[in-house]
Design an enzyme around this catalytic site. Structure first.
Site, PDB file in Angstrom:
ATOM      1  N   GLN A 125       0.910  -8.671  -6.478  1.00 26.35           N
ATOM      2  CA  GLN A 125       0.450 -10.238  -6.693  1.00 26.35           C
ATOM      3  C   GLN A 125       1.611 -11.136  -7.804  1.00 26.35           C
ATOM      4  O   GLN A 125       1.474 -12.184  -7.295  1.00 26.35           O
ATOM      5  CB  GLN A 125      -0.663 -10.147  -6.862  1.00 26.35           C
ATOM      6  CG  GLN A 125      -1.787 -11.202  -6.500  1.00 26.35           C
ATOM      7  CD  GLN A 125      -1.583 -11.681  -4.827  1.00 26.35           C
ATOM      8  OE1 GLN A 125      -0.994 -13.097  -4.705  1.00 26.35           O
ATOM      9  NE2 GLN A 125      -1.886 -10.923  -4.462  1.00 26.35           N
TER      10      GLN A 125
ATOM     11  N   SER B 210       5.855  -6.565  -2.568  1.00 27.28           N
ATOM     12  CA  SER B 210       5.573  -6.749  -1.369  1.00 27.28           C
ATOM     13  C   SER B 210       6.092  -8.575  -0.324  1.00 27.28           C
ATOM     14  O   SER B 210       6.067  -9.505  -1.714  1.00 27.28           O
ATOM     15  CB  SER B 210       4.566  -6.500  -0.584  1.00 27.28           C
ATOM     16  OG  SER B 210       3.911  -6.333   0.248  1.00 27.28           O
ATOM     17  N   GLY B 211       7.101  -7.903   0.122  1.00 27.65           N
ATOM     18  CA  GLY B 211       7.588  -9.236   0.817  1.00 27.65           C
ATOM     19  C   GLY B 211       7.222 -10.407   0.929  1.00 27.65           C
ATOM     20  O   GLY B 211       7.285 -11.467   1.062  1.00 27.65           O
TER      21      GLY B 211
ATOM     22  N   CYS C 146     -18.093 -11.340   3.286  1.00 30.22           N
ATOM     23  CA  CYS C 146     -18.923 -11.284   4.216  1.00 30.22           C
ATOM     24  C   CYS C 146     -18.660 -10.737   5.733  1.00 30.22           C
ATOM     25  O   CYS C 146     -18.093 -11.265   6.293  1.00 30.22           O
ATOM     26  CB  CYS C 146     -19.545 -12.822   5.209  1.00 30.22           C
ATOM     27  SG  CYS C 146     -20.881 -12.561   5.469  1.00 30.22           S
TER      28      CYS C 146
ATOM     29  N   THR D  65       0.963  -1.031  -0.310  1.00 29.70           N
ATOM     30  CA  THR D  65      -0.225   0.048  -0.217  1.00 29.70           C
ATOM     31  C   THR D  65       0.902   1.463   0.006  1.00 29.70           C
ATOM     32  O   THR D  65       0.939   2.232  -0.366  1.00 29.70           O
ATOM     33  CB  THR D  65      -0.777  -0.050   0.871  1.00 29.70           C
ATOM     34  OG1 THR D  65      -1.776  -1.507   1.335  1.00 29.70           O
ATOM     35  CG2 THR D  65      -2.324   1.053   1.130  1.00 29.70           C
TER      36      THR D  65
ATOM     37  N   THR E 195      15.194   5.200   9.760  1.00 30.33           N
ATOM     38  CA  THR E 195      16.069   4.048  10.236  1.00 30.33           C
ATOM     39  C   THR E 195      15.374   3.294   9.292  1.00 30.33           C
ATOM     40  O   THR E 195      14.036   2.627   9.030  1.00 30.33           O
ATOM     41  CB  THR E 195      16.428   4.468  10.424  1.00 30.33           C
ATOM     42  OG1 THR E 195      16.935   5.335  11.893  1.00 30.33           O
ATOM     43  CG2 THR E 195      17.735   3.040  10.885  1.00 30.33           C
TER      44      THR E 195
END
Ligand code: FES
Lengths: 390, 193
Positions: free
Chosen positions: A179, A199-200, A325, A72, A237
């Site tokens: 993805q 992303s990791g 849901c 994100t 950092t």
């Protein structure tokens, strides 16, 4: 009870090799990579190596990699950079099936910042409407952001083709490849993208670390203003240990890519064929030709997703459902809605996403559990009678 | 993962009274496939208006199944007059509670029961009084006002959890908000006066 984990598009197990690589940096090697003595520089060197490994996975240069905290953040940073670089352009393009990290950001830019956004629709197989996409590109378009592959259905978009068109028109092109990374070969130079997010935790690194590729020459203002870290683009950092883990995970992902496209694909196909064969009223969502090798989104008529998941959970099987849901809303996901998947199967859609840790025995257990589970739920369902939908 | 009570899990995994009921003389149906859940309730009622048997068919999540199963257990043996007094809270209580986002499952049970009783008595449930607010889930303003008052609902989200209104396309959300605010203001005024 053993867990059968088939929800790898949500998150993945941290690989043992990755943990081993990180461990010393939690303990004795705790130096700050920015400090001016050898003890810190040893860590600094390790981070440089990690940056190289991330770059290698996508054929980028190391100084084109910015480490971030999550997909994100990478997505947000990319889009914000693009609109800051072209303040006079007020139009943005994305698709209707993006991850919330892009979808909600674009909605926000439309609602609160006055941008005009084209959400390009998809067809029943989840493929982009190329006519609308191309005809909406204009001189006023600041950036196009399209996912490389969809997280729910695995459908792959023609990134190279779109990036080329965008380039010709002088429009920045970003792709959310969170993805796709580690599942299909990614070559940023060949694809011609300007920015790419990965992303990791989707590729067996820990959660809380990700990267953004920014092509050399792209204007990219600092988005965390502070120290000189990440070439001044993101101060603060470094999340040292996780970055080291991400580097190792990228190295492994590169190694495992052939495995992903042979063995994992074969397992997925096996699961798919078995389920289609053994359970009537079943359909696969998304383009089966152009799809990630590990993803299966499959809908069972007349039953509801959460109920299926609970019965799978009884046997330790982890998967996810295609309906949201999670709130009062029982709507199927925005992806399935955009694809106009009929309600009868959208509500009963389950996503299985595999990794190279899965086995054929596990697939057999899934089939062996699902067949009676669906049968049971259908016995209760007012919409299923005599082997078909009513 | 939802925080379901053991009773909910038990009634989901081993639901009671499943399937069509042979010889049923009252049926109540609510929900639809597009809504994401639906319930069909079957009752066998004797000449003294006592429910001697009940069963259900449900399409929906674990709490929808559990709520339906609970409902049939609660009403078996009751007279129709007694059953008519069963509320969604009774269903939720029987199960040791439901997550608030799942309260509508118990509401669905109550609605199906009302319809089944009306079916037995040959009363047609007329077009609902009030103004239609949520077309996706067929909910009127009067129903929202009633739910806000009796359950002390405070937000649009609460209303969606209870009645599902607003949980589909979302175009009714503004109107629901208005009704919630109006109803709460009215109640507050009454208390103050
Ligand atoms: S009208 Fe209420 S959710 Fe659609």
């Amino acid at each position: 009870m053993d867990v059968i984990y088939t929800d790898n598009n949500a998150t993945t197990k941290v690989a043992d090799e990755v943990i081993r690589e990180m461990l010393p940096y939690f303990g004795e090697l705790y130096g700050n990579p920015s400090s001016m003595y050898a003890f810190g520089d040893e860590v600094g060197r390790k981070i440089r190596k990690a940056r190289q490994k991330v770059a290698d996975l996508i054929n980028a240069d190391p100084d084109e990699i910015v480490f971030t905290s999550c997909g994100t953040e990478s997505d947000n940073a990319a889009i914000n950079a693009a609109i800051t670089a072209f303040p006079e352009k007020k139009h943005l393009i994305t698709s209707e099936v993006e991850h919330p990290a892009i979808r909600n950001l674009f909605k926000y830019l439309a609602d609160k910042k006055g941008y005009e956004v084209t959400f390009v629709p998809v067809d029943k197989k989840g493929r982009l409407d190329m006519d609308i996409l191309y005809s909406s590109m204009s001189e006023n378009t600041a950036v196009i952001s399209l996912m490389w592959a969809n997280n729910e259905t695995g459908v792959i978009f023609p990134i190279e083709e779109v990036a080329k068109k965008a380039g010709e028109k002088g429009i920045l092109f970003h792709t959310d490849a969170v993805q796709a990374t580690g599942k299909v070969a990614i070559d940023v130079k060949k694809a011609g993208v300007d920015m790419l997010s990965l992303s990791g935790h989707k590729i067996h690194a820990p959660k809380g670390v990700a990267a953004l590729y920014v092509k050399k020459g792209i204007k990219f203002p600092a988005f965390l203003i502070g120290g000189h870290q990440e070439s001044g683009r993101r101060g603060g950092t470094e999340n040292t240990v996780s970055i080291i883990g991400l580097g190792k995970a990228c190295e492994l992902a590169k190694e495992h890519l052939p495995l992903m496209n042979t063995e994992v694909r074969a397992l997925r196909d096996y699961l798919e064929t078995q389920l289609l064969e053994k359970i009537p009223g079943t359909s696969v969502n998304g383009d089966r030709e152009s799809r990630l090798p590990n993803t299966l989104s499959i809908g069972f008529d007349a039953v509801e997703g959460e109920s299926i998941l609970m019965l799978l959970d009884q046997k330790g099987i982890c998967a996810s459902s295609g309906s949201a849901c999670t709130s009062g809303s029982l709507d199927p996901s925005h992806v399935l809605m955009a694809m106009e998947v009929p309600f009868k199967s959208a509500h009963g859609t389950i996503r299985f996403s595999l990794s190279h840790y899965n086995t054929k025995e596990e697939m057999d257990t899934i089939v062996g559990t699902l067949v009676p589970a669906i049968e049971r739920l259908r016995m209760m369902s007012p919409f299923w009678k005599d082997g078909k939908m009513v | 993962m939802w925080d379901y009570t053991d009773k909910v899990k038990e009634h989901f995994l081993n639901p009671k009274n499943v399937g069509e009921l042979e010889g049923a003389n009252a049926v109540g149906e609510t929900g639809s496939l597009s809504c994401g859940d639906a319930l069909k309730l079957f009752l066998k009622v004797n000449e003294n208006e006592r429910i001697i048997d009940a069963s259900f068919m449900t399409f929906g999540c674990a709490s929808a199944v559990a709520s339906s199963s609970a409902l049939t257990e609660i009403i078996k043996g009751m007279t129709l007059d007694e059953a008519a007094k069963v509320t969604n809270d009774d269903i939720a209580d029987f199960l040791g509670g439901l997550p608030k986002e799942k309260m509508h499952c118990s509401v669905m049970g109550q609605a199906a029961l009302k319809k089944a009783i009306a079916d037995y008595r040959g009363i047609q449930i007329l077009e609902k009084p009030g103004e239609m607010v949520c077309e996706c889930f067929d909910v009127t303003d009067l129903e929202i006002i009633e739910a806000v008052k009796t359950n002390g609902l405070e937000t649009v989200e609460d209303v969606t959890n209870y009645l599902k209104a607003g949980g589909g396309c979302g175009k009714c959300l503004d109107r629901i908000e208005e009704i919630v605010v109006e109803t709460r203001n009215e109640t507050a005024e009454k208390i103050n006066n």
